[in-house]
Design an enzyme around this catalytic site. Structure first.
Site, PDB file in Angstrom:
ATOM      1  N   ALA A 180       0.754   8.863  12.358  1.00 55.58           N
ATOM      2  CA  ALA A 180       2.065   9.089  11.735  1.00 55.58           C
ATOM      3  C   ALA A 180       2.693  10.387  12.246  1.00 55.58           C
ATOM      4  O   ALA A 180       1.992  11.381  12.468  1.00 55.58           O
ATOM      5  CB  ALA A 180       1.900   9.156  10.223  1.00 55.58           C
ATOM      6  N   SER A 233       1.779   0.807   4.307  1.00 51.72           N
ATOM      7  CA  SER A 233       2.342   0.103   3.154  1.00 51.72           C
ATOM      8  C   SER A 233       2.367  -1.411   3.390  1.00 51.72           C
ATOM      9  O   SER A 233       2.422  -1.876   4.539  1.00 51.72           O
ATOM     10  CB  SER A 233       3.761   0.606   2.888  1.00 51.72           C
ATOM     11  OG  SER A 233       4.568   0.291   3.996  1.00 51.72           O
ATOM     12  N   GLU A 254      -4.876  -2.848   6.256  1.00 54.15           N
ATOM     13  CA  GLU A 254      -5.302  -2.081   5.081  1.00 54.15           C
ATOM     14  C   GLU A 254      -4.023  -1.592   4.430  1.00 54.15           C
ATOM     15  O   GLU A 254      -3.401  -0.631   4.893  1.00 54.15           O
ATOM     16  CB  GLU A 254      -6.151  -0.879   5.513  1.00 54.15           C
ATOM     17  CG  GLU A 254      -7.444  -1.247   6.208  1.00 54.15           C
ATOM     18  CD  GLU A 254      -8.508  -1.782   5.258  1.00 54.15           C
ATOM     19  OE1 GLU A 254      -8.304  -1.743   4.034  1.00 54.15           O
ATOM     20  OE2 GLU A 254      -9.535  -2.260   5.763  1.00 54.15           O
ATOM     21  N   LEU A 255      -3.618  -2.254   3.356  1.00 55.94           N
ATOM     22  CA  LEU A 255      -2.263  -2.008   2.828  1.00 55.94           C
ATOM     23  C   LEU A 255      -2.314  -1.324   1.462  1.00 55.94           C
ATOM     24  O   LEU A 255      -3.305  -0.726   1.099  1.00 55.94           O
ATOM     25  CB  LEU A 255      -1.500  -3.331   2.791  1.00 55.94           C
ATOM     26  CG  LEU A 255      -1.466  -4.066   4.154  1.00 55.94           C
ATOM     27  CD1 LEU A 255      -0.759  -5.402   4.042  1.00 55.94           C
ATOM     28  CD2 LEU A 255      -0.819  -3.199   5.227  1.00 55.94           C
ATOM     29  N   GLU A 382       3.203   0.971  -6.635  1.00 55.32           N
ATOM     30  CA  GLU A 382       2.268   2.032  -6.271  1.00 55.32           C
ATOM     31  C   GLU A 382       2.970   3.379  -6.498  1.00 55.32           C
ATOM     32  O   GLU A 382       4.041   3.621  -5.931  1.00 55.32           O
ATOM     33  CB  GLU A 382       1.937   1.841  -4.787  1.00 55.32           C
ATOM     34  CG  GLU A 382       0.728   2.558  -4.321  1.00 55.32           C
ATOM     35  CD  GLU A 382       0.421   2.250  -2.856  1.00 55.32           C
ATOM     36  OE1 GLU A 382       1.330   1.837  -2.103  1.00 55.32           O
ATOM     37  OE2 GLU A 382      -0.732   2.451  -2.461  1.00 55.32           O
TER      38      GLU A 382
HETATM   39  N1  NAD Z   1      -5.592   0.176   2.363  1.00 56.26           N
HETATM   40  C1  NAD Z   1      -5.815   1.322   2.972  1.00 56.26           C
HETATM   41  O1  NAD Z   1      -6.883   1.563   3.537  1.00 56.26           O
HETATM   42  C2  NAD Z   1      -4.747   2.366   3.005  1.00 56.26           C
HETATM   43  C3  NAD Z   1      -5.085   3.637   3.433  1.00 56.26           C
HETATM   44  C4  NAD Z   1      -4.102   4.618   3.465  1.00 56.26           C
HETATM   45  C5  NAD Z   1      -2.792   4.306   3.074  1.00 56.26           C
HETATM   46  N2  NAD Z   1      -2.505   3.066   2.674  1.00 56.26           N
HETATM   47  C6  NAD Z   1      -1.133   2.735   2.241  1.00 56.26           C
HETATM   48  O2  NAD Z   1      -0.173   3.380   3.069  1.00 56.26           O
HETATM   49  C7  NAD Z   1       1.002   3.659   2.331  1.00 56.26           C
HETATM   50  C8  NAD Z   1       1.380   5.111   2.484  1.00 56.26           C
HETATM   51  O3  NAD Z   1       1.576   5.438   3.781  1.00 56.26           O
HETATM   52  P1  NAD Z   1       3.050   5.428   4.426  1.00 56.26           P
HETATM   53  O4  NAD Z   1       4.072   5.722   3.409  1.00 56.26           O
HETATM   54  O5  NAD Z   1       2.990   6.305   5.611  1.00 56.26           O
HETATM   55  O6  NAD Z   1       3.147   3.909   4.838  1.00 56.26           O
HETATM   56  P2  NAD Z   1       4.121   3.287   5.910  1.00 56.26           P
HETATM   57  O7  NAD Z   1       3.788   1.839   5.938  1.00 56.26           O
HETATM   58  O8  NAD Z   1       5.510   3.681   5.692  1.00 56.26           O
HETATM   59  O9  NAD Z   1       3.669   3.972   7.280  1.00 56.26           O
HETATM   60  C9  NAD Z   1       2.373   3.802   7.805  1.00 56.26           C
HETATM   61  C10 NAD Z   1       2.448   4.014   9.299  1.00 56.26           C
HETATM   62  O10 NAD Z   1       3.274   3.006   9.872  1.00 56.26           O
HETATM   63  C11 NAD Z   1       4.311   3.597  10.647  1.00 56.26           C
HETATM   64  N3  NAD Z   1       5.468   2.717  10.557  1.00 56.26           N
HETATM   65  C12 NAD Z   1       6.433   2.706   9.626  1.00 56.26           C
HETATM   66  N4  NAD Z   1       7.331   1.721   9.904  1.00 56.26           N
HETATM   67  C13 NAD Z   1       6.901   1.106  11.033  1.00 56.26           C
HETATM   68  C14 NAD Z   1       7.379   0.012  11.808  1.00 56.26           C
HETATM   69  N5  NAD Z   1       8.472  -0.661  11.475  1.00 56.26           N
HETATM   70  N6  NAD Z   1       6.679  -0.341  12.905  1.00 56.26           N
HETATM   71  C15 NAD Z   1       5.548   0.301  13.241  1.00 56.26           C
HETATM   72  N7  NAD Z   1       5.046   1.348  12.550  1.00 56.26           N
HETATM   73  C16 NAD Z   1       5.711   1.734  11.444  1.00 56.26           C
HETATM   74  C17 NAD Z   1       4.505   4.971  10.034  1.00 56.26           C
HETATM   75  O11 NAD Z   1       5.117   5.844  10.942  1.00 56.26           O
HETATM   76  C18 NAD Z   1       3.068   5.350   9.715  1.00 56.26           C
HETATM   77  O12 NAD Z   1       2.437   5.797  10.881  1.00 56.26           O
HETATM   78  C19 NAD Z   1       0.651   3.336   0.903  1.00 56.26           C
HETATM   79  O13 NAD Z   1       1.155   2.074   0.560  1.00 56.26           O
HETATM   80  C20 NAD Z   1      -0.867   3.301   0.905  1.00 56.26           C
HETATM   81  O14 NAD Z   1      -1.437   2.551  -0.124  1.00 56.26           O
HETATM   82  C21 NAD Z   1      -3.433   2.084   2.639  1.00 56.26           C
END
Ligand code: NAD
Ligand SMILES: N[C@@H](CC=O)C(=O)O
Length: 479
Positions: A180, A233, A254-255, A382
């Site tokens: 990220a 997410s 892993e969401l 969440e």
């Molecule tokens: N299940 C798990 O193991 C786990 C672990 C950690 C975090 N999470 C989840 O992650 C979320 C929090 O993290 P966040 O806010 O950074 O999530 P996010 O989905 O916004 O971002 C996650 C990653 O995806 C990238 N991203 C965003 N939009 C994208 C796109 N259109 N194409 C490609 N990449 C893109 C972001 O830059 C970041 O690196 C929460 O929902 C949390 O529960 C899950």
């Protein structure tokens, strides 16, 4: 070479053993005060394409290494990370905001996956048995799937890269990860240490840049990428699954989560409260497995809430490098999002049992809401912040129904000393992971992952290599 945290700050992406530099840069900030830490070369889609091409070249050699060779390199990387854990933890706190002790915990946790998969690299076994036709033998061989693409979030900038990259490399795959843009430094520092122990050029590549969509699109749509692994997410994961469809990639997701923390009336309240503090306030509530909904039996509601309030009131909040128990959220916007959920719940009838003043900064105060009902947004979304929501229940059936009332299915927690109840309730919880009288569920030896809209695939454990291996069946005939 001995490192302090400054010498682990790299100039940009690590691709094919080279450090990318460019005039096009982005700023990485200290999350506790907003001050710039450094600027990094801002990778564009062409750098991602180059990284994938290099990983595909490196795969030709890496796939033919022995499990023992890969294991030794992974162990050397593990040792190096542990040797520099203080510097890595300092960097992690700077860019992410979590307290230094938690950052150190994350470095150990992430390194633990590397050590775990170093072991698993030596145990990639196939199978051999008689076929159903006379003279035929079935041989089953496990082969690395190829180039692995990964995208990781800001909340665990070391451990999320570690557990994907370690599994990929152990299996004989090469790896291209995008960390990220809020927290790219930890992954680059890990790559620096991988370079120092001799992980070959092109085997491990880390691409950092602000164009999440553009970089993600290249990774998800490249025919050279065989498998894609995402942590983030559910909303973004849904899009990325679609993007991977055109090249029929292996996908693991892993969401998000919406973890229930169920407290029955026979439990030891002190134990439940201590676990609640861990399950809720780790990383200021920004953990996918954080307790999101406290479901408490009506007979122990007052005892639990009062004991929890005492602990919460003693939490200090501030700069993670200066000994605070809790740091800021990742941004002011993240804090505003949490507050919107809180205000909505209050308007719908929830009660503020505990909070502190908030100055609109990223330091959202620890808060306890009671009288939260299952129709409120805060119950169904969440929170990703330091807010405890308490809902009371009166029967086991009601607790199970409330717990399962969500599209998520990552982690759940259950506190009771009744063994028959543990068995009954756990069997009915639609979750990939259940902590029973324990909130410290994350562990490299355990299969981490969810069901429903929390995703699919498992990371860590003896199952964690499966997603990185394909099975080739060889029919041995002619005997
Ligand atoms: N299940 C798990 O193991 C786990 C672990 C950690 C975090 N999470 C989840 O992650 C979320 C929090 O993290 P966040 O806010 O950074 O999530 P996010 O989905 O916004 O971002 C996650 C990653 O995806 C990238 N991203 C965003 N939009 C994208 C796109 N259109 N194409 C490609 N990449 C893109 C972001 O830059 C970041 O690196 C929460 O929902 C949390 O529960 C899950
Ligand atoms: N905290 C998780 C990652 C999700 O945020 C873990 O424990 O691995």
């Amino acid at each position: 070479m001995a490192h302090d945290f400054q010498s682990l700050i790299m100039p940009g992406s690590y691709i094919d053993g080279q450090w990318h530099s460019s005039d096009n840069v982005f700023v990485v900030r200290n999350k506790a005060n907003g001050n710039p830490i450094t600027t990094l070369a801002n990778a564009q889609p062409e750098q991602m394409e180059h990284a994938i091409a290099c990983a595909a070249d490196a795969f030709i050699t890496w796939r033919n290494t022995t499990g023992l060779e890969r294991s030794r390199l992974l162990m050397a990387w593990y040792d190096k990370l542990i040797e520099h854990r203080d510097a890595l933890a300092h960097l992690l706190t700077l860019e992410q905001g979590k307290p230094l002790t938690e950052a150190l915990g994350e470095i150990n946790y992430g390194a633990g996956y590397i050590r775990w998969f170093a072991g698993e690299a030596e145990r990639i076994n196939g199978d051999i048995f008689d076929g159903l036709h006379q003279g035929q033998t079935v041989q089953v061989v496990k082969k690395p799937v190829g180039v692995v693409g990964a995208v990781t979030p800001w909340n665990f900038p070391n451990a999320m890269i570690a557990r994907k990259a370690a599994a990929a490399l152990a299996a004989g795959c090469t790896f291209v990860g995008r960390s990220a843009a809020e927290t790219p430094l930890s992954a680059l520092a890990m790559a620096k240490l991988a370079e120092e122990v001799g992980i070959p050029a092109g085997v491990l590549n880390i691409v950092t840049g602000t164009d999440a969509k553009g970089l993600g699109r290249v990774l998800t749509q490249s025919p050279q990428v065989a498998k894609f692994s995402f942590t983030g997410s559910t909303r973004v994961g849904q899009q990325l699954i679609k993007d991977c469809a055109s090249t029929v990639k292996r996908v693991s997701m892993e969401l998000g989560g919406n973890a229930p923390f169920i407290v029955f009336d026979d439990t030891d309240i002190d134990m439940a409260v201590n676990s609640a503090m861990l399950a809720k306030f780790r990383n200021a509530g920004q953990t996918c497995v954080c307790a999101n909904r406290f479901l408490v039996h009506q007979d122990v509601h007052a005892a639990f809430v009062n004991a929890l309030t005492e602990k919460v009131a003693s939490l200090t909040q501030g700069n993670g490098l200066e000994g605070a128990d809790m740091g800021p959220l990742i941004s002011e916007q993240a804090a505003a999002n949490v507050d919107a959920l809180v205000q909505h719940a209050l308007n719908e009838g929830a009660d503020t049992h505990y909070t502190r003043d908030w100055d609109d900064s990223a330091f959202y105060p620890p808060t306890i809401l009671t009288d939260v009902t299952n129709t409120m947004r805060i119950f169904n979304e969440e929170i990703f912040g330091p807010v405890v929501t308490v809902t009371s229940f009166s029967s086991e059936e009601e607790a199970i129904a409330l717990a399962n009332q969500t599209e998520y299915g990552l982690a759940a927690y259950l506190f009771t000393h009744d063994h028959a109840r543990i068995r009954r309730v756990t069997g009915q919880l639609d979750y990939g992971m259940v902590g029973i009288n324990d909130a410290a569920i994350s562990n490299p030896a355990a299969p981490f992952g969810g069901v429903k809209q929390s995703g699919f695939g498992r990371e860590g454990s003896k199952y964690g290599l499966d997603d990185y291996l394909s099975i080739q069946y060889r029919c041995l005939g002619g005997y």
